[in-house]
Enzyme design. Sequence first.
Site, mmCIF file in Angstrom:
data_model
loop_
_atom_site.group_PDB
_atom_site.id
_atom_site.type_symbol
_atom_site.label_atom_id
_atom_site.label_comp_id
_atom_site.label_asym_id
_atom_site.label_seq_id
_atom_site.Cartn_x
_atom_site.Cartn_y
_atom_site.Cartn_z
ATOM 1 N N ASN A 1 -9.917 -0.597 -0.274
ATOM 2 C CA ASN A 1 -8.410 -0.250 -0.180
ATOM 3 C C ASN A 1 -7.825 -0.640 -1.556
ATOM 4 O O ASN A 1 -8.021 -2.041 -1.792
ATOM 5 C CB ASN A 1 -7.811 -1.213 0.962
ATOM 6 C CG ASN A 1 -6.534 -1.138 1.291
ATOM 7 O OD1 ASN A 1 -5.642 -0.775 0.366
ATOM 8 N ND2 ASN A 1 -6.047 -1.456 2.169
ATOM 9 N N CYS B 1 0.766 -1.161 -0.102
ATOM 10 C CA CYS B 1 0.094 -0.061 -0.002
ATOM 11 C C CYS B 1 0.880 1.402 0.102
ATOM 12 O O CYS B 1 0.231 2.332 -0.170
ATOM 13 C CB CYS B 1 -1.080 -0.078 1.095
ATOM 14 S SG CYS B 1 -2.165 -1.482 1.220
ATOM 15 N N HIS C 1 -3.418 7.061 2.956
ATOM 16 C CA HIS C 1 -3.750 5.665 2.150
ATOM 17 C C HIS C 1 -5.106 5.408 2.833
ATOM 18 O O HIS C 1 -5.591 5.328 4.105
ATOM 19 C CB HIS C 1 -2.828 4.497 2.668
ATOM 20 C CG HIS C 1 -3.340 3.184 2.281
ATOM 21 N ND1 HIS C 1 -3.622 3.166 1.002
ATOM 22 C CD2 HIS C 1 -3.302 2.042 3.081
ATOM 23 C CE1 HIS C 1 -4.189 1.651 1.133
ATOM 24 N NE2 HIS C 1 -4.003 1.346 2.273
HETATM 25 N N1 ACO Z 1 -18.862 -9.562 8.116
HETATM 26 C C1 ACO Z 1 -19.235 -9.894 9.315
HETATM 27 N N2 ACO Z 1 -18.505 -10.302 10.213
HETATM 28 C C2 ACO Z 1 -17.456 -10.320 10.040
HETATM 29 C C3 ACO Z 1 -16.639 -9.999 9.010
HETATM 30 C C4 ACO Z 1 -17.437 -9.507 8.015
HETATM 31 N N3 ACO Z 1 -16.881 -9.110 6.807
HETATM 32 N N4 ACO Z 1 -15.358 -10.240 9.198
HETATM 33 C C5 ACO Z 1 -15.171 -10.453 10.577
HETATM 34 N N5 ACO Z 1 -16.177 -10.660 11.090
HETATM 35 C C6 ACO Z 1 -16.489 -10.915 12.397
HETATM 36 C C7 ACO Z 1 -15.600 -11.879 13.136
HETATM 37 O O1 ACO Z 1 -15.621 -13.404 12.829
HETATM 38 C C8 ACO Z 1 -15.714 -11.672 14.497
HETATM 39 O O2 ACO Z 1 -16.589 -12.321 14.985
HETATM 40 P P1 ACO Z 1 -16.615 -13.180 16.422
HETATM 41 O O3 ACO Z 1 -16.608 -12.027 17.619
HETATM 42 O O4 ACO Z 1 -17.821 -14.191 16.452
HETATM 43 O O5 ACO Z 1 -15.490 -14.127 16.157
HETATM 44 C C9 ACO Z 1 -16.290 -10.079 14.544
HETATM 45 O O6 ACO Z 1 -16.728 -10.008 13.330
HETATM 46 C C10 ACO Z 1 -15.162 -9.095 15.008
HETATM 47 O O7 ACO Z 1 -13.861 -9.372 13.981
HETATM 48 P P2 ACO Z 1 -12.699 -8.703 14.262
HETATM 49 O O8 ACO Z 1 -11.676 -9.136 13.454
HETATM 50 O O9 ACO Z 1 -12.294 -8.409 15.692
HETATM 51 O O10 ACO Z 1 -13.221 -7.313 13.830
HETATM 52 P P3 ACO Z 1 -12.329 -5.683 13.910
HETATM 53 O O11 ACO Z 1 -13.301 -4.891 14.667
HETATM 54 O O12 ACO Z 1 -11.060 -5.930 14.261
HETATM 55 O O13 ACO Z 1 -12.211 -5.419 12.366
HETATM 56 C C11 ACO Z 1 -10.950 -5.274 10.582
HETATM 57 C C12 ACO Z 1 -11.932 -6.128 11.361
HETATM 58 C C13 ACO Z 1 -12.015 -4.295 9.654
HETATM 59 C C14 ACO Z 1 -10.307 -6.142 9.472
HETATM 60 C C15 ACO Z 1 -10.069 -4.429 10.938
HETATM 61 O O14 ACO Z 1 -9.242 -5.163 12.166
HETATM 62 C C16 ACO Z 1 -9.093 -3.904 10.313
HETATM 63 O O15 ACO Z 1 -9.593 -2.925 9.640
HETATM 64 N N6 ACO Z 1 -7.644 -4.115 10.095
HETATM 65 C C17 ACO Z 1 -6.983 -3.257 9.325
HETATM 66 C C18 ACO Z 1 -6.574 -4.301 8.331
HETATM 67 C C19 ACO Z 1 -6.477 -3.686 6.857
HETATM 68 O O16 ACO Z 1 -6.697 -2.348 6.599
HETATM 69 N N7 ACO Z 1 -5.514 -4.181 5.931
HETATM 70 C C20 ACO Z 1 -5.568 -3.720 4.829
HETATM 71 C C21 ACO Z 1 -4.000 -3.838 4.356
HETATM 72 S S1 ACO Z 1 -3.022 -3.069 5.235
HETATM 73 C C22 ACO Z 1 -3.217 -1.485 4.884
HETATM 74 O O17 ACO Z 1 -3.767 -0.976 3.888
HETATM 75 C C23 ACO Z 1 -2.926 -0.223 6.045
#
Ligand code: ACO
Length: 322
Positions: free
Chosen positions: A279, A115, A249
């Site tokens: 993204n 990214c 980003h």
């Molecule tokens: N739809 C519905 N539920 C979902 C989904 C979905 N798409 N994805 C995960 N869940 C569920 C999980 O299974 C979990 O359920 P559980 O509690 O029963 O186990 C619950 O939602 C919470 O999941 P978490 O992973 O704890 O959710 P979080 O609040 O951390 O959000 C996310 C996840 C959005 C991926 C977040 O961690 C994030 O944005 N991280 C950064 C990742 C990123 O941006 N990566 C891109 C590349 S790097 C960059 O560009 C900087």
Amino acid sequence: MMSISSKITGYGHCVPSKSLTNDDLSKIVDTNDEWISTRTGIRSRYIAENETTSDLAAKAAQMALKNANISAQDIDLLVLGTITPDYTTPSAALVTAKKIGIKEGVPAFDVSAACSGFVYSLTMADNMIRLGQAKNALVIGAETLSKITDWSDRGTCVLFGDGAGAVVLQATENEDETGVLSTKIFAACDYVDNLRTNGGVSTTKQAGYITMDGKEVFKYAVNALAAGADAALSIAKLSADDVDWLLPHQANIRIIDGTAQKMGFDKSKVLTNIANHGNTSAASIPLALSQKVNDGTVKKGDIVLLTSMGAGFTWGGAVIKI
Ligand code: ACO
């Protein structure tokens, strides 16, 4: 002696024709619009069905060339940030160069920094211009992350989209302080496993699919985005108060908001397009920049602070004056 710096003279972008909404995604994996939009700020994203990375890059580049009012024949450097090239070799930069008609002998290469690919590419091109090694550069960020997305993994597949953005950078000895005012890039190799594909040429002989520790990435991202921005500001001898627009980003609206808050930027000064694009990795900054310059949001004379963070981890910032 007059010093050389680089001016941005053209902006371009391109997205695939197919848009995929959160409701569309809910038919593929167990998810819903409410979860995706509240956790990420994403409502839809463009997905390449028939387009390759170089197709999108070539169209963005052609728009930037037209905008700069110069021909592909005048380009003497092409740098392309991507982790999703058409082929393992040659580079997507060369395939793009062929599509738009770059002259024989002109150096063209890909930069792999996930990214942060555009900020890294801008840094390379700006430095080559400052050293007198190029006069008219095309700098592109282009990705088809949908090709390395695991469409059965709801934790990742809701985040990514495809697209491209490009700028034309031209050498100038005119010290009117427009153009690229500073760049600074960083990396931390301790995190190579936190966000990576589960395969690659010399491991599985396949490109692999994106896997990540979302929470770890999230935590690191806010600090890294602020650090990249601060470093670029400090080199440009500017403070956050001098900045008209923060362009982070586009990974997740909560990461963007957290970065703005950490740096003391009001939301009204933060450029975003994540709702409609998701993204797009290396494409995210130049895609948003081109859209916001072309729709008149960002105006001549505005100072824009770019900051990125991605797999690696990589991060970096740049200050540009439009
Ligand atoms: N739809 C519905 N539920 C979902 C989904 C979905 N798409 N994805 C995960 N869940 C569920 C999980 O299974 C979990 O359920 P559980 O509690 O029963 O186990 C619950 O939602 C919470 O999941 P978490 O992973 O704890 O959710 P979080 O609040 O951390 O959000 C996310 C996840 C959005 C991926 C977040 O961690 C994030 O944005 N991280 C950064 C990742 C990123 O941006 N990566 C891109 C590349 S790097 C960059 O560009 C900087």
